[in-house]
Design a protein around this motif. Sequence first.
Motif, PDB file in Angstrom:
ATOM      1  N   ASP A 115      42.997  37.325  44.691  1.00 54.21           N
ATOM      2  CA  ASP A 115      41.734  38.044  44.500  1.00 54.21           C
ATOM      3  C   ASP A 115      41.572  39.213  45.468  1.00 54.21           C
ATOM      4  O   ASP A 115      41.099  40.282  45.095  1.00 54.21           O
ATOM      5  CB  ASP A 115      40.555  37.079  44.678  1.00 54.21           C
ATOM      6  N   THR A 168      31.448  35.473  42.848  1.00 52.90           N
ATOM      7  CA  THR A 168      30.390  36.143  42.100  1.00 52.90           C
ATOM      8  C   THR A 168      30.272  37.627  42.415  1.00 52.90           C
ATOM      9  O   THR A 168      29.755  38.394  41.607  1.00 52.90           O
ATOM     10  CB  THR A 168      29.026  35.474  42.362  1.00 52.90           C
ATOM     11  N   ALA A 203      41.607  41.879  42.614  1.00 55.12           N
ATOM     12  CA  ALA A 203      40.341  42.549  42.313  1.00 55.12           C
ATOM     13  C   ALA A 203      39.977  43.529  43.420  1.00 55.12           C
ATOM     14  O   ALA A 203      39.382  44.576  43.168  1.00 55.12           O
ATOM     15  CB  ALA A 203      39.230  41.515  42.138  1.00 55.12           C
ATOM     16  N   PRO A 251      34.527  42.666  42.463  1.00 55.70           N
ATOM     17  CA  PRO A 251      34.291  43.775  41.528  1.00 55.70           C
ATOM     18  C   PRO A 251      34.981  43.545  40.187  1.00 55.70           C
ATOM     19  O   PRO A 251      36.069  42.967  40.117  1.00 55.70           O
ATOM     20  CB  PRO A 251      34.890  44.985  42.253  1.00 55.70           C
ATOM     21  N   ALA A 252      34.323  43.998  39.120  1.00 54.61           N
ATOM     22  CA  ALA A 252      34.901  43.871  37.784  1.00 54.61           C
ATOM     23  C   ALA A 252      36.075  44.823  37.604  1.00 54.61           C
ATOM     24  O   ALA A 252      37.026  44.522  36.884  1.00 54.61           O
ATOM     25  CB  ALA A 252      33.831  44.142  36.726  1.00 54.61           C
ATOM     26  N   GLN A 253      36.006  45.989  38.260  1.00 57.92           N
ATOM     27  CA  GLN A 253      37.098  46.949  38.213  1.00 57.92           C
ATOM     28  C   GLN A 253      37.860  46.902  39.531  1.00 57.92           C
ATOM     29  O   GLN A 253      37.270  46.703  40.597  1.00 57.92           O
ATOM     30  CB  GLN A 253      36.574  48.369  37.983  1.00 57.92           C
ATOM     31  N   ARG A 254      39.166  47.063  39.473  1.00 63.53           N
ATOM     32  CA  ARG A 254      39.975  47.055  40.690  1.00 63.53           C
ATOM     33  C   ARG A 254      39.406  48.040  41.709  1.00 63.53           C
ATOM     34  O   ARG A 254      39.138  49.194  41.386  1.00 63.53           O
ATOM     35  CB  ARG A 254      41.424  47.400  40.378  1.00 63.53           C
TER      36      ARG A 254
END
Length: 273
Positions: free
Chosen positions: A191, A258, A218, A261-264
Amino acid sequence: MSCNAVSRRGRGRSAAAISAFLLAFFISAPAFAICQVIADGAFGPARVYKAAVETGSVRIRYIGHSTFEIETPGGIRIATDYNDQIRPALPPTVATMNGAHSTHYSLMPDPDIQHLLPGWNPDGTPVDYDLTVGDVRIRNIQTNIRGWDGGSRRLGNSIFVFEVGDLCIAHLGHLHHQLTEEDLLRLGQIDVVFAAVDNSTTLRLESLMKVLNDIRPAMVIPMHFHFPGALQAFAARAASDGYEISMDTDSEHVVSRTNLPAQRTVHIMLPRS
Protein backbone atom coordinates in the motif's frame (compact mmCIF):
# COMPACT_ATOMS: atom_id res chain seq x y z
CA MET A 1 -2.91 20.45 -33.19
CA SER A 2 -3.59 16.88 -32.15
CA CYS A 3 -5.05 15.89 -28.78
CA ASN A 4 -1.80 14.03 -28.02
CA ALA A 5 0.24 17.16 -28.62
CA VAL A 6 -2.04 19.17 -26.32
CA SER A 7 -1.75 16.44 -23.68
CA ARG A 8 2.03 16.41 -23.88
CA ARG A 9 2.16 20.20 -23.61
CA GLY A 10 -0.17 20.10 -20.57
CA ARG A 11 1.97 17.47 -18.85
CA GLY A 12 5.07 19.54 -19.55
CA ARG A 13 3.52 22.62 -17.98
CA SER A 14 2.36 20.55 -15.01
CA ALA A 15 5.84 19.13 -14.46
CA ALA A 16 7.39 22.59 -14.67
CA ALA A 17 4.87 23.96 -12.18
CA ILE A 18 5.56 21.11 -9.74
CA SER A 19 9.30 21.65 -10.00
CA ALA A 20 8.94 25.39 -9.35
CA PHE A 21 6.62 24.76 -6.39
CA LEU A 22 8.96 22.23 -4.79
CA LEU A 23 11.95 24.49 -5.25
CA ALA A 24 10.12 27.41 -3.64
CA PHE A 25 8.90 25.20 -0.81
CA PHE A 26 12.32 23.91 0.18
CA ILE A 27 13.94 27.31 -0.12
CA SER A 28 11.30 28.98 2.00
CA ALA A 29 10.84 26.14 4.52
CA PRO A 30 13.79 26.24 6.95
CA ALA A 31 6.51 -11.22 0.64
CA PHE A 32 5.02 -13.97 -0.86
CA ALA A 33 2.25 -12.81 1.37
CA ILE A 34 -0.36 -10.16 0.91
CA CYS A 35 -1.08 -8.11 4.03
CA GLN A 36 -2.42 -10.29 6.77
CA VAL A 37 -4.50 -9.21 9.75
CA ILE A 38 -2.55 -10.05 12.90
CA ALA A 39 -4.54 -11.15 15.92
CA ASP A 40 -4.72 -8.76 18.83
CA GLY A 41 -2.42 -9.66 21.69
CA ALA A 42 -1.30 -8.39 25.06
CA PHE A 43 0.91 -5.38 24.59
CA GLY A 44 3.44 -4.06 27.04
CA PRO A 45 3.59 -0.44 28.10
CA ALA A 46 3.71 1.81 25.05
CA ARG A 47 6.19 4.68 24.97
CA VAL A 48 3.89 7.08 23.16
CA TYR A 49 4.59 10.79 23.01
CA LYS A 50 1.46 11.75 21.08
CA ALA A 51 -2.11 10.53 21.23
CA ALA A 52 -2.23 6.79 20.61
CA VAL A 53 -2.69 5.70 17.01
CA GLU A 54 -6.25 4.64 16.28
CA THR A 55 -6.98 1.03 15.43
CA GLY A 56 -6.51 0.47 11.70
CA SER A 57 -4.09 3.39 11.35
CA VAL A 58 -0.31 3.80 11.27
CA ARG A 59 1.55 6.99 12.17
CA ILE A 60 4.57 7.69 9.96
CA ARG A 61 7.20 10.21 11.03
CA TYR A 62 9.93 11.26 8.61
CA ILE A 63 13.06 11.65 10.72
CA GLY A 64 15.39 12.37 7.80
CA HIS A 65 17.42 10.85 4.94
CA SER A 66 16.11 7.24 4.85
CA THR A 67 14.92 7.04 8.45
CA PHE A 68 11.21 6.89 9.20
CA GLU A 69 9.52 6.06 12.47
CA ILE A 70 6.43 3.86 12.09
CA GLU A 71 4.07 3.75 15.07
CA THR A 72 1.34 1.13 15.35
CA PRO A 73 -1.93 1.15 17.34
CA GLY A 74 -0.31 -1.28 19.80
CA GLY A 75 2.44 1.23 20.61
CA ILE A 76 5.21 -0.51 18.65
CA ARG A 77 7.64 1.96 17.09
CA ILE A 78 9.95 0.98 14.24
CA ALA A 79 12.88 3.04 12.97
CA THR A 80 14.01 2.29 9.42
CA ASP A 81 17.65 2.59 8.31
CA TYR A 82 18.55 3.32 11.94
CA ASN A 83 21.97 4.99 12.15
CA ASP A 84 24.26 7.01 14.41
CA GLN A 85 23.50 10.41 12.87
CA ILE A 86 19.72 10.65 12.36
CA ARG A 87 17.53 9.05 15.01
CA PRO A 88 14.01 9.28 16.47
CA ALA A 89 13.60 11.17 19.72
CA LEU A 90 13.19 7.95 21.74
CA PRO A 91 14.69 4.48 21.25
CA PRO A 92 12.41 2.48 18.95
CA THR A 93 11.05 -0.97 19.74
CA VAL A 94 12.46 -2.25 16.44
CA ALA A 95 15.30 -0.86 14.31
CA THR A 96 16.00 -2.03 10.77
CA MET A 97 19.30 -1.25 9.05
CA ASN A 98 20.95 -1.54 5.63
CA GLY A 99 24.60 -1.95 4.75
CA ALA A 100 25.07 0.72 2.07
CA HIS A 101 27.03 3.20 4.20
CA SER A 102 27.06 4.84 7.60
CA THR A 103 23.81 6.81 7.26
CA HIS A 104 21.93 3.50 6.96
CA TYR A 105 23.25 1.52 9.92
CA SER A 106 24.51 2.00 13.46
CA LEU A 107 27.73 0.95 15.11
CA MET A 108 26.40 2.12 18.49
CA PRO A 109 22.70 1.21 18.65
CA ASP A 110 20.74 2.22 21.71
CA PRO A 111 20.70 -0.72 24.17
CA ASP A 112 16.98 -0.15 24.81
CA ILE A 113 16.10 -1.32 21.27
CA GLN A 114 14.37 -4.66 21.69
CA HIS A 115 14.83 -5.93 18.12
CA LEU A 116 17.82 -4.84 16.00
CA LEU A 117 17.53 -6.13 12.42
CA PRO A 118 20.52 -5.67 10.10
CA GLY A 119 19.43 -6.23 6.52
CA TRP A 120 22.64 -7.99 5.45
CA ASN A 121 25.31 -10.41 6.61
CA PRO A 122 28.95 -9.25 6.29
CA ASP A 123 29.87 -12.62 4.77
CA GLY A 124 27.22 -12.29 2.06
CA THR A 125 25.03 -15.13 3.29
CA PRO A 126 21.24 -14.64 3.46
CA VAL A 127 19.37 -12.94 6.28
CA ASP A 128 15.71 -13.86 6.48
CA TYR A 129 13.36 -12.21 8.95
CA ASP A 130 9.74 -13.04 9.59
CA LEU A 131 8.75 -12.01 13.08
CA THR A 132 5.76 -10.58 14.84
CA VAL A 133 6.30 -7.84 17.41
CA GLY A 134 3.09 -6.77 19.12
CA ASP A 135 0.65 -5.91 16.34
CA VAL A 136 3.14 -5.75 13.44
CA ARG A 137 4.64 -8.47 11.27
CA ILE A 138 8.11 -7.65 9.89
CA ARG A 139 9.76 -9.49 7.01
CA ASN A 140 12.47 -8.76 4.48
CA ILE A 141 13.50 -9.43 0.90
CA GLN A 142 17.21 -9.16 0.14
CA THR A 143 18.67 -7.54 -2.97
CA ASN A 144 22.21 -7.03 -4.21
CA ILE A 145 24.03 -3.73 -3.86
CA ARG A 146 26.94 -1.96 -5.53
CA GLY A 147 30.19 -1.77 -3.58
CA TRP A 148 32.47 1.24 -3.44
CA ASP A 149 34.72 -0.50 -5.97
CA GLY A 150 31.88 -0.60 -8.51
CA GLY A 151 31.37 -4.32 -8.12
CA SER A 152 28.30 -6.08 -6.76
CA ARG A 153 27.87 -6.96 -3.08
CA ARG A 154 25.57 -9.93 -2.93
CA LEU A 155 22.57 -9.51 -0.63
CA GLY A 156 23.83 -6.18 0.74
CA ASN A 157 20.38 -4.57 0.98
CA SER A 158 17.00 -5.56 2.40
CA ILE A 159 13.55 -4.38 1.48
CA PHE A 160 11.72 -4.46 4.81
CA VAL A 161 7.96 -5.02 4.80
CA PHE A 162 5.77 -4.02 7.74
CA GLU A 163 2.27 -5.50 7.98
CA VAL A 164 -0.03 -3.73 10.42
CA GLY A 165 -3.66 -4.76 10.39
CA ASP A 166 -4.75 -4.48 6.76
CA LEU A 167 -1.91 -2.17 5.69
CA CYS A 168 1.33 -3.20 4.00
CA ILE A 169 4.27 -0.77 4.09
CA ALA A 170 7.60 -1.39 2.32
CA HIS A 171 10.91 0.41 2.77
CA LEU A 172 13.02 -0.21 -0.35
CA GLY A 173 16.28 0.60 1.39
CA HIS A 174 19.31 1.42 -0.76
CA LEU A 175 17.91 -0.37 -3.81
CA HIS A 176 20.33 -0.64 -6.74
CA HIS A 177 18.47 -2.75 -9.30
CA GLN A 178 15.00 -3.50 -10.59
CA LEU A 179 12.97 -6.22 -8.94
CA THR A 180 12.51 -9.72 -10.29
CA GLU A 181 9.18 -11.52 -10.62
CA GLU A 182 10.16 -13.55 -7.55
CA ASP A 183 10.85 -10.36 -5.58
CA LEU A 184 7.44 -8.95 -6.55
CA LEU A 185 5.71 -12.20 -5.67
CA ARG A 186 7.31 -12.21 -2.24
CA LEU A 187 6.40 -8.56 -1.69
CA GLY A 188 2.73 -9.16 -2.32
CA GLN A 189 0.31 -6.24 -2.34
CA ILE A 190 1.98 -3.10 -1.00
CA ASP A 191 0.00 0.00 0.00
CA VAL A 192 2.77 2.45 0.95
CA VAL A 193 6.36 2.50 -0.33
CA PHE A 194 9.31 4.50 0.98
CA ALA A 195 11.52 5.04 -2.08
CA ALA A 196 14.98 6.59 -2.48
CA VAL A 197 14.72 9.25 -5.21
CA ASP A 198 18.28 10.60 -5.32
CA ASN A 199 18.68 9.60 -9.02
CA SER A 200 22.35 8.88 -8.40
CA THR A 201 23.67 6.48 -5.76
CA THR A 202 20.59 4.23 -5.77
CA LEU A 203 18.40 3.94 -8.91
CA ARG A 204 18.14 6.30 -11.85
CA LEU A 205 14.67 7.74 -12.36
CA GLU A 206 13.68 5.48 -15.25
CA SER A 207 14.60 2.34 -13.30
CA LEU A 208 12.93 3.65 -10.15
CA MET A 209 9.69 4.39 -11.98
CA LYS A 210 9.76 0.85 -13.40
CA VAL A 211 10.11 -0.53 -9.87
CA LEU A 212 7.23 1.61 -8.58
CA ASN A 213 5.00 0.75 -11.52
CA ASP A 214 5.72 -2.94 -10.89
CA ILE A 215 4.87 -2.68 -7.18
CA ARG A 216 1.85 -0.40 -7.79
CA PRO A 217 1.44 1.07 -4.29
CA ALA A 218 -1.34 3.55 -3.55
CA MET A 219 1.18 5.94 -1.97
CA VAL A 220 4.87 6.60 -2.58
CA ILE A 221 6.75 8.57 0.08
CA PRO A 222 10.10 9.90 -1.22
CA MET A 223 13.28 9.70 0.83
CA HIS A 224 17.04 9.99 0.28
CA PHE A 225 16.71 13.20 -1.78
CA HIS A 226 19.86 14.88 -0.47
CA PHE A 227 21.19 15.85 -3.90
CA PRO A 228 20.06 19.28 -5.20
CA GLY A 229 17.13 18.99 -7.57
CA ALA A 230 16.56 15.28 -6.95
CA LEU A 231 13.14 15.64 -5.33
CA GLN A 232 11.94 18.12 -7.94
CA ALA A 233 13.06 15.85 -10.78
CA PHE A 234 11.33 12.84 -9.23
CA ALA A 235 8.07 14.71 -8.63
CA ALA A 236 8.01 15.99 -12.20
CA ARG A 237 8.75 12.51 -13.57
CA ALA A 238 6.08 10.90 -11.37
CA ALA A 239 3.51 13.52 -12.41
CA SER A 240 4.21 12.75 -16.07
CA ASP A 241 3.47 9.08 -15.27
CA GLY A 242 0.06 9.99 -13.87
CA TYR A 243 0.80 10.23 -10.14
CA GLU A 244 -0.88 12.89 -8.06
CA ILE A 245 1.64 14.99 -6.11
CA SER A 246 0.76 15.78 -2.50
CA MET A 247 2.83 18.10 -0.30
CA ASP A 248 2.81 17.75 3.48
CA THR A 249 4.07 20.65 5.57
CA ASP A 250 4.58 18.36 8.56
CA SER A 251 7.03 15.56 9.31
CA GLU A 252 4.31 13.03 10.16
CA HIS A 253 1.28 11.52 8.51
CA VAL A 254 -1.35 9.04 9.68
CA VAL A 255 -2.27 6.37 7.12
CA SER A 256 -5.22 3.99 7.19
CA ARG A 257 -7.07 1.85 4.69
CA THR A 258 -9.85 4.44 4.62
CA ASN A 259 -7.62 7.40 3.70
CA LEU A 260 -5.40 5.73 1.10
CA PRO A 261 -5.69 7.76 -2.12
CA ALA A 262 -7.83 6.34 -4.92
CA GLN A 263 -5.28 7.52 -7.48
CA ARG A 264 -1.59 6.67 -7.20
CA THR A 265 -0.01 9.47 -5.18
CA VAL A 266 3.45 10.74 -4.33
CA HIS A 267 3.15 12.10 -0.79
CA ILE A 268 6.11 14.37 0.00
CA MET A 269 6.88 14.78 3.67
CA LEU A 270 9.13 17.34 5.35
CA PRO A 271 12.00 15.69 7.27
CA ARG A 272 12.03 16.43 10.98
CA SER A 273 15.75 17.12 10.83
